[in-house]
Design an enzyme around this catalytic site. Structure first.
Site, PDB file in Angstrom:
ATOM      1  N   ASP A   1       3.023  -7.188   0.886  1.00 55.55           N
ATOM      2  CA  ASP A   1       3.799  -8.758   1.345  1.00 55.55           C
ATOM      3  C   ASP A   1       5.124  -8.504   2.004  1.00 55.55           C
ATOM      4  O   ASP A   1       5.504  -9.214   2.961  1.00 55.55           O
ATOM      5  CB  ASP A   1       3.825  -9.494   0.370  1.00 55.55           C
ATOM      6  CG  ASP A   1       2.420 -10.085  -0.421  1.00 55.55           C
ATOM      7  OD1 ASP A   1       1.475  -9.623   0.150  1.00 55.55           O
ATOM      8  OD2 ASP A   1       2.251 -10.348  -1.517  1.00 55.55           O
TER       9      ASP A   1
ATOM     10  N   GLU B   1      -3.449 -18.957   0.942  1.00 59.21           N
ATOM     11  CA  GLU B   1      -4.034 -17.438   0.806  1.00 59.21           C
ATOM     12  C   GLU B   1      -5.185 -17.879  -0.461  1.00 59.21           C
ATOM     13  O   GLU B   1      -5.253 -19.078  -0.760  1.00 59.21           O
ATOM     14  CB  GLU B   1      -2.947 -16.680  -0.051  1.00 59.21           C
ATOM     15  CG  GLU B   1      -2.439 -17.425  -1.341  1.00 59.21           C
ATOM     16  CD  GLU B   1      -2.093 -16.342  -2.170  1.00 59.21           C
ATOM     17  OE1 GLU B   1      -2.894 -15.709  -2.600  1.00 59.21           O
ATOM     18  OE2 GLU B   1      -1.111 -16.344  -2.971  1.00 59.21           O
TER      19      GLU B   1
ATOM     20  N   ASP C   1       5.221   1.363  -6.120  1.00 60.32           N
ATOM     21  CA  ASP C   1       4.401   0.178  -5.964  1.00 60.32           C
ATOM     22  C   ASP C   1       5.222  -0.835  -5.317  1.00 60.32           C
ATOM     23  O   ASP C   1       5.777  -1.623  -6.060  1.00 60.32           O
ATOM     24  CB  ASP C   1       3.628  -0.160  -7.044  1.00 60.32           C
ATOM     25  CG  ASP C   1       2.668  -1.306  -7.007  1.00 60.32           C
ATOM     26  OD1 ASP C   1       2.731  -2.039  -5.706  1.00 60.32           O
ATOM     27  OD2 ASP C   1       1.927  -1.533  -7.838  1.00 60.32           O
TER      28      ASP C   1
ATOM     29  N   SER D   1       4.831  -4.205  -2.745  1.00 60.40           N
ATOM     30  CA  SER D   1       3.830  -5.023  -2.118  1.00 60.40           C
ATOM     31  C   SER D   1       3.709  -4.985  -0.476  1.00 60.40           C
ATOM     32  O   SER D   1       4.775  -4.994   0.152  1.00 60.40           O
ATOM     33  CB  SER D   1       3.832  -6.265  -2.582  1.00 60.40           C
ATOM     34  OG  SER D   1       2.822  -7.216  -1.982  1.00 60.40           O
TER      35      SER D   1
ATOM     36  N   LYS E   1       6.744 -13.172  -7.770  1.00 58.46           N
ATOM     37  CA  LYS E   1       6.411 -13.071  -9.134  1.00 58.46           C
ATOM     38  C   LYS E   1       7.367 -12.532 -10.264  1.00 58.46           C
ATOM     39  O   LYS E   1       7.789 -11.616  -9.969  1.00 58.46           O
ATOM     40  CB  LYS E   1       5.015 -12.445  -9.164  1.00 58.46           C
ATOM     41  CG  LYS E   1       3.719 -13.474  -8.985  1.00 58.46           C
ATOM     42  CD  LYS E   1       2.682 -12.751  -8.339  1.00 58.46           C
ATOM     43  CE  LYS E   1       2.903 -11.660  -7.381  1.00 58.46           C
ATOM     44  NZ  LYS E   1       1.833 -10.574  -7.012  1.00 58.46           N
TER      45      LYS E   1
HETATM   46  N1  PSU Z   1       0.989 -15.249  -7.071  1.00 50.94           N
HETATM   47  C1  PSU Z   1       0.048 -15.717  -7.881  1.00 50.94           C
HETATM   48  N2  PSU Z   1      -1.184 -15.398  -8.040  1.00 50.94           N
HETATM   49  C2  PSU Z   1      -1.568 -14.448  -7.063  1.00 50.94           C
HETATM   50  C3  PSU Z   1      -0.792 -13.564  -6.316  1.00 50.94           C
HETATM   51  C4  PSU Z   1       0.537 -14.131  -6.002  1.00 50.94           C
HETATM   52  O1  PSU Z   1       0.786 -16.571  -8.533  1.00 50.94           O
HETATM   53  O2  PSU Z   1      -2.707 -14.085  -7.426  1.00 50.94           O
HETATM   54  C5  PSU Z   1      -1.355 -12.753  -5.174  1.00 50.94           C
HETATM   55  C6  PSU Z   1      -0.826 -13.133  -3.851  1.00 50.94           C
HETATM   56  O3  PSU Z   1      -1.799 -12.952  -3.110  1.00 50.94           O
HETATM   57  C7  PSU Z   1      -0.105 -11.787  -3.279  1.00 50.94           C
HETATM   58  C8  PSU Z   1      -0.633 -10.751  -4.143  1.00 50.94           C
HETATM   59  O4  PSU Z   1       0.139 -11.499  -1.986  1.00 50.94           O
HETATM   60  O5  PSU Z   1      -0.937 -11.426  -5.591  1.00 50.94           O
HETATM   61  C9  PSU Z   1       0.126  -9.385  -4.436  1.00 50.94           C
HETATM   62  O6  PSU Z   1      -0.640  -8.363  -4.708  1.00 50.94           O
HETATM   63  P1  PSU Z   1       0.095  -6.787  -4.765  1.00 50.94           P
HETATM   64  O7  PSU Z   1       1.317  -7.038  -5.775  1.00 50.94           O
HETATM   65  O8  PSU Z   1      -0.924  -5.922  -5.302  1.00 50.94           O
HETATM   66  O9  PSU Z   1       0.556  -6.546  -3.494  1.00 50.94           O
HETATM   67 MN    MN Z   2       0.992  -3.166  -5.378  1.00 54.01          MN
END
Ligand code: PSU
Ligand code: MN
Length: 305
Positions: A142, A27, A138, A140, A159
Site C-alpha cells: 500500500d 476496495e 513486512d 505493505s 491500521k
Molecule cells: N483495513 C481494514 N480492513 C482491511 C484492510 C484494511 O479495516 O481488510 C486491508 C486493506 O485492503 C489493506 C490491506 O490494503 O488490509 C493491507 O494488507 P497488508 O498489510 O497485507 O498489505
Molecule cells: Mn504485509
C-alpha cells in the site's frame, strides 16, 4: 475513452467516466478478508448507498472469475461477500487471479492500481496497510502504491496494529503528503489519537481538492492521503486498544502468522477481544470515509465544469 481490455468497468461506471461525473473507488479486501459475513455485505451496500446519497457514484473494485471488475452489481457484491477462499489481491496478485480465473478482494494497493488505470481520482478505504510491528520485513505494498499513484485516498489512519511512527516515516520518505481532516493529529483507526502529527491540516473537501491540484500541478506523482478520524461516538480510546493489540500481536507471533494472513488474523482477533466493539468502530469509520470521499469527488467535479 479506451481501456486496457483486462479492466472491465460496469456500464454505469463507463458512462460516469465519459460524463466526468463524481466517482469514488472502494476496495474489496475489507469485504473478502476484513469483515465476516453478513456484516461485510451490509457494509459494502451501506458504503455504496452513502456515496450515492451524496450524489456521487461508487465503484467497488474486485476480481471476479479472473476479470478486473470496476463497479459491481448487487448480486456480484453478494457473491463476493460469500466467496469460498477468495484471493487477497495486491499488486503482485493480479496475474495470479487472471490465470487462475479466480475471485478476490483488492487491497488498497490493488484498488489504487485498477482505479487509476480507468481514471478514477478518489478512493475511500478503512485503514491503509503499513509497516508491521516486530516483523523485520513486512511493509505493505500500500505504501509503495500510494507513493506512485496520483489519487486522493481517504482513510482513518493506518491500521492500529501497525508500527505507526515507522509508517509515517516511510510515507514521508516516499513523498506522500498526509492530510489531517479537521485535525493535526494522525488518527489511529479505532482511536482518534496517536500522538503523531500529520503533514498538513485541512478543514473542507474544497481545500483538499485545491491541495491535491497544487501537489499534482507541480508534477508530483504520489497520492494525497487524507486521514479522517473515526467519529467521536464510535471511537475507542488508544489506552483501551493498546493492550488488546499487543495481546493479538503476541498470539500471531506465537502462531507464526505472517505475510498476507497477518492483517486479517489481527483484525479478527481484536474484534473477538473487544466483543465486536472494534468491528462496530471499523464499520463506522468506513462509512464516515465514504461520506468524505463522496464530498471530495463532488467538489472535484464541480470545479471541472
Ligand atoms: N483495513 C481494514 N480492513 C482491511 C484492510 C484494511 O479495516 O481488510 C486491508 C486493506 O485492503 C489493506 C490491506 O490494503 O488490509 C493491507 O494488507 P497488508 O498489510 O497485507 O498489505
Ligand atoms: Mn504485509
Amino acid at each position: 475513452m479506451s481501456f486496457n481490455p483486462l479492466f472491465c468497468p460496469s456500464t454505469e461506471i463507463s458512462h460516469a467516466l465519459q460524463m466526468n461525473t463524481s466517482l469514488v473507488a472502494l476496495e474489496s479486501t475489507v469485504i473478502t478478508h476484513g469483515l465476516p459475513y453478513p456484516q461485510n455485505l451490509q457494509l459494502a451496500r451501506d458504503m455504496e448507498a452513502e456515496i450515492r446519497h451524496e450524489g456521487a457514484t461508487p465503484a467497488t473494485i474486485a476480481l471476479l472469475d479472473g476479470k478486473i471488475r470496476i463497479g459491481l452489481t448487487d448480486e456480484e457484491l453478494a457473491r463476493l461477500s460469500q466467496a469460498a477462499s477468495p484471493l487477497k489481491v495486491s499488486r503482485r496478485d493480479f496475474a495470479t487471479a487472471i490465470v487462475k480465473k479466480a475471485s478476490g478482494g483488492t487491497t488498497v494497493a490493488g484498488t489504487l492500481f485498477a482505479a487509476h488505470n480507468v481514471g478514477i481520482k478518489v478512493f475511500a478505504t478503512g485503514g491503509i496497510g503499513g509497516v508491521h510491528k516486530e516483523s523485520s520485513f513486512d511493509i505493505s505494498t500500500d505504501l509503495q502504491a500510494l507513493a506512485e499513484t496520483p489519487m486522493i485516498v481517504v482513510c482513518a489512519g493506518a491500521k492500529a496494529i501497525l508500527d505507526l511512527p515507522a509508517t509515517l516515516e516511510y510515507l514521508e520518505t516516499m513523498g506522500v503528503p498526509v492530510v489531517g481532516y479537521q485535525t493535526s493529529e494522525f488518527p489511529a483507526f479505532y482511536s482518534r489519537e496517536s500522538g503523531l502529527n500529520v503533514s498538513v491540516r485541512l478543514d473542507s473537501p474544497q481545500e483538499i481538492v485545491d491541495f491535491a491540484r497544487a501537489h499534482w500541478s507541480l508534477g508530483m506523482r504520489s497520492a494525497v492521503l487524507v486521514a479522517n478520524p473515526v467519529p467521536m461516538t464510535d471511537a475507542i480510546p488508544k489506552s483501551e486498544m493498546e493492550p488488546l493489540i499487543a495481546k493479538a500481536s503476541a498470539e500471531a507471533q506465537a502462531k507464526k502468522i505472517h505475510g498476507q494472513a497477518l492483517t486479517p488474523f489481527l483484525l479478527k482477533r481484536i474484534s473477538e477481544l473487544t466483543e465486536e466493539k472494534s468491528m462496530r468502530t471499523n464499520l463506522a469509520l468506513l462509512l464516515n470515509n465514504a461520506l468524505l470521499a463522496a464530498q471530495i469527488a463532488k467538489a472535484m467535479a464541480a470545479n471541472q465544469k
